[in-house]
Design a protein around this motif. Structure first.
Motif, PDB file in Angstrom:
ATOM      1  N   GLY A 110       0.795  -1.223   0.000  1.00  0.00           N
ATOM      2  CA  GLY A 110       0.000   0.000   0.000  1.00  0.00           C
ATOM      3  C   GLY A 110       0.829   1.275   0.000  1.00  0.00           C
ATOM      4  O   GLY A 110       0.272   2.372  -0.136  1.00  0.00           O
ATOM      5  N   GLY A 111       2.138   1.145   0.153  1.00  0.00           N
ATOM      6  CA  GLY A 111       3.001   2.325   0.167  1.00  0.00           C
ATOM      7  C   GLY A 111       2.887   3.145   1.432  1.00  0.00           C
ATOM      8  O   GLY A 111       3.192   4.341   1.439  1.00  0.00           O
ATOM      9  N   TYR A 112       2.475   2.505   2.532  1.00  0.00           N
ATOM     10  CA  TYR A 112       2.252   3.232   3.779  1.00  0.00           C
ATOM     11  C   TYR A 112       3.532   3.413   4.594  1.00  0.00           C
ATOM     12  O   TYR A 112       3.562   4.216   5.520  1.00  0.00           O
ATOM     13  CB  TYR A 112       1.192   2.524   4.621  1.00  0.00           C
ATOM     14  CG  TYR A 112      -0.112   2.351   3.883  1.00  0.00           C
ATOM     15  CD1 TYR A 112      -0.824   3.453   3.422  1.00  0.00           C
ATOM     16  CD2 TYR A 112      -0.626   1.083   3.605  1.00  0.00           C
ATOM     17  CE1 TYR A 112      -2.004   3.309   2.717  1.00  0.00           C
ATOM     18  CE2 TYR A 112      -1.813   0.926   2.908  1.00  0.00           C
ATOM     19  CZ  TYR A 112      -2.494   2.038   2.464  1.00  0.00           C
ATOM     20  OH  TYR A 112      -3.663   1.883   1.770  1.00  0.00           O
ATOM     21  N   ALA A 113       4.565   2.651   4.250  1.00  0.00           N
ATOM     22  CA  ALA A 113       5.838   2.752   4.964  1.00  0.00           C
ATOM     23  C   ALA A 113       6.940   3.196   4.018  1.00  0.00           C
ATOM     24  O   ALA A 113       7.115   2.617   2.949  1.00  0.00           O
ATOM     25  CB  ALA A 113       6.206   1.420   5.603  1.00  0.00           C
ATOM     26  N   ARG A 114       7.686   4.217   4.419  1.00  0.00           N
ATOM     27  CA  ARG A 114       8.854   4.618   3.648  1.00  0.00           C
ATOM     28  C   ARG A 114      10.026   3.704   3.978  1.00  0.00           C
ATOM     29  O   ARG A 114      10.814   3.310   3.118  1.00  0.00           O
ATOM     30  CB  ARG A 114       9.227   6.070   3.983  1.00  0.00           C
ATOM     31  CG  ARG A 114      10.374   6.614   3.148  1.00  0.00           C
ATOM     32  CD  ARG A 114      10.973   7.858   3.745  1.00  0.00           C
ATOM     33  NE  ARG A 114      11.623   7.587   5.027  1.00  0.00           N
ATOM     34  CZ  ARG A 114      12.504   8.403   5.604  1.00  0.00           C
ATOM     35  NH1 ARG A 114      12.826   9.537   5.023  1.00  0.00           N
ATOM     36  NH2 ARG A 114      13.037   8.096   6.764  1.00  0.00           N
ATOM     37  N   ARG A 115      10.111   3.344   5.250  1.00  0.00           N
ATOM     38  CA  ARG A 115      11.214   2.523   5.729  1.00  0.00           C
ATOM     39  C   ARG A 115      10.664   1.554   6.783  1.00  0.00           C
ATOM     40  O   ARG A 115       9.905   1.966   7.668  1.00  0.00           O
ATOM     41  CB  ARG A 115      12.293   3.412   6.335  1.00  0.00           C
ATOM     42  CG  ARG A 115      13.580   2.714   6.747  1.00  0.00           C
ATOM     43  CD  ARG A 115      14.580   3.730   7.295  1.00  0.00           C
ATOM     44  NE  ARG A 115      15.815   3.080   7.732  1.00  0.00           N
ATOM     45  CZ  ARG A 115      16.770   3.689   8.418  1.00  0.00           C
ATOM     46  NH1 ARG A 115      16.625   4.975   8.743  1.00  0.00           N
ATOM     47  NH2 ARG A 115      17.866   3.041   8.786  1.00  0.00           N
ATOM     48  N   LEU A 116      11.002   0.282   6.674  1.00  0.00           N
ATOM     49  CA  LEU A 116      10.557  -0.731   7.633  1.00  0.00           C
ATOM     50  C   LEU A 116      11.760  -1.469   8.181  1.00  0.00           C
ATOM     51  O   LEU A 116      12.511  -2.095   7.428  1.00  0.00           O
ATOM     52  CB  LEU A 116       9.590  -1.711   6.957  1.00  0.00           C
ATOM     53  CG  LEU A 116       9.184  -2.952   7.765  1.00  0.00           C
ATOM     54  CD1 LEU A 116       8.501  -2.578   9.069  1.00  0.00           C
ATOM     55  CD2 LEU A 116       8.281  -3.861   6.921  1.00  0.00           C
ATOM     56  N   LEU A 117      11.948  -1.367   9.486  1.00  0.00           N
ATOM     57  CA  LEU A 117      13.017  -2.088  10.174  1.00  0.00           C
ATOM     58  C   LEU A 117      12.385  -3.185  11.016  1.00  0.00           C
ATOM     59  O   LEU A 117      11.504  -2.904  11.843  1.00  0.00           O
ATOM     60  CB  LEU A 117      13.826  -1.162  11.083  1.00  0.00           C
ATOM     61  CG  LEU A 117      14.786  -0.168  10.432  1.00  0.00           C
ATOM     62  CD1 LEU A 117      14.023   1.027   9.882  1.00  0.00           C
ATOM     63  CD2 LEU A 117      15.821   0.305  11.457  1.00  0.00           C
TER      64      LEU A 117
END
Length: 338
Positions: free
Chosen positions: A207-214
């Motif tokens: 969905g493009g809701y996260a720019r960066r996921l750690l």
């Protein structure tokens, strides 16, 4: 538990068998949905008005329970977690001060808008597509009341998708996510369920809701989990290299260029020695202090969070895991509120 989780499906089957008009069923469902949202809306308005009247709060944590467990792949016990976490937050065995010195008794620090009535919605025949939208709308209702920010009590990890979606849409762009978990929960679809608790972060990234996921604490990951991580550009930090990564993870700075930072804590990120009350017991995890060090040292504007996958039905050691979940909620509250 499985019987309770399927009540809504069985109810609809009975209505269909009785040839109840579809329009009548939909009208009833819409009333239940509106009543559910109205309750969250009015509670959020009340808490927001109170905090604004008191003054001095830039951001204030508001608890929202989402007792959903039917998207679990193993046990559905997490549906029973929110009331147990609340009970433990205010347990008389400890005080109301967080480690960073914030007082939870101060309404400007912590309020509670209650639960999304998941089982009641499912009993009326609401399917998962609509249920996810109702959860998202509930989160947005909380965020509309400045300075409230949502801290969601799960529930299984499938709730993170509608919650993150709501936060991102409400803020108008992607956010950075710090995800603590034994599993990456990034299957495209697990056991044929696109809303599985093992697929929530695939939906978030699609969905493009996260720019960066750690993702931190990972120690149960399949080939698909790694491939999906590479596909979406996820930063996966596995426990087998934690000693090497510790200094970086305990000094994170997130959110620059994003709309804020969201924290998702699956209780099974910790070794079961610290939190045995989980459905998926996976040895070799983080210590509780490891988790607190990561959270306390994080430099970020935290705009929302969730604590998920606590299973009270497996919390057999004097409610220890409930207290662990409550402590996480307390420290996350301190991180959000300012």
């Amino acid at each position: 538990m499985k019987c309770a989780g399927r009540m809504g499906i069985h109810y609809m089957q009975k209505l269909n068998a009785a040839n109840v008009p579809k329009e009548l069923v939909e009208k009833g469902q819409n009333r239940v949905i509106e009543a559910s949202l109205t309750l969250i809306r009015e509670r959020a308005k009340l808490k927001g008005e109170l905090i604004r009247a008191l003054g001095g709060a830039v951001a204030s944590t508001s608890l929202l329970g989402v007792p959903l467990g039917h998207n679990s792949s193993f046990l559905q016990g997490p549906a029973f977690a929110p009331p147990r976490i609340r009970e433990a937050i205010w347990c008389g065995s400890t005080n109301s001060t967080t480690e960073e010195g914030k007082e939870l008794n101060d309404s400007r620090i912590l309020t509670d808008v209650g639960d999304v009535p998941v089982q009641e919605l499912r009993d009326s025949g609401v399917d998962d597509d609509r249920l996810m939208s109702i959860i998202s709308e509930s989160v947005k209702l909380v965020m509309e009341e400045d300075p409230l920010r949502p801290l969601v009590l799960g529930g299984d990890h499938s709730i993170s998708y509608p919650v993150v979606r709501a936060v991102s849409e409400k803020l108008g762009g992607p956010i950075d996510i710090l995800h603590l978990d034994a599993h990456p929960d990034i299957y495209h679809s697990f056991e044929g369920n696109k809303y599985s608790h093992a697929s929530s972060f695939a939906r978030i990234m699609e969905g493009g809701y996260a720019r960066r996921l750690l993702q931190v604490g990972i120690r149960s990951i399949t080939k698909e989990g790694r491939e999906q991580g590479k596909r979406f550009g996820v930063e996966q930090y596995e426990m087998r290299t934690f000693s090497r990564d510790r200094q970086f993870l305990e000094n994170l700075k997130l959110g620059e260029g994003a709309k804020g930072v969201y924290i998702s804590v699956d209780i099974d990120c910790m070794d079961p020695a610290f939190a045995p009350g989980v459905s998926h017991i996976e040895p070799g995890g983080l210590s509780f202090r490891d988790v607190l060090n990561i959270l306390h040292n994080l430099q970020a504007d935290v705009v929302g969070a969730d604590v998920v996958e606590f299973n009270p039905q497996r919390d057999t050691v004097d409610g220890m895991t409930a207290m662990v979940a409550a402590k996480l909620v307390r420290e996350l509250t301190a991180k959000i509120s300012k």
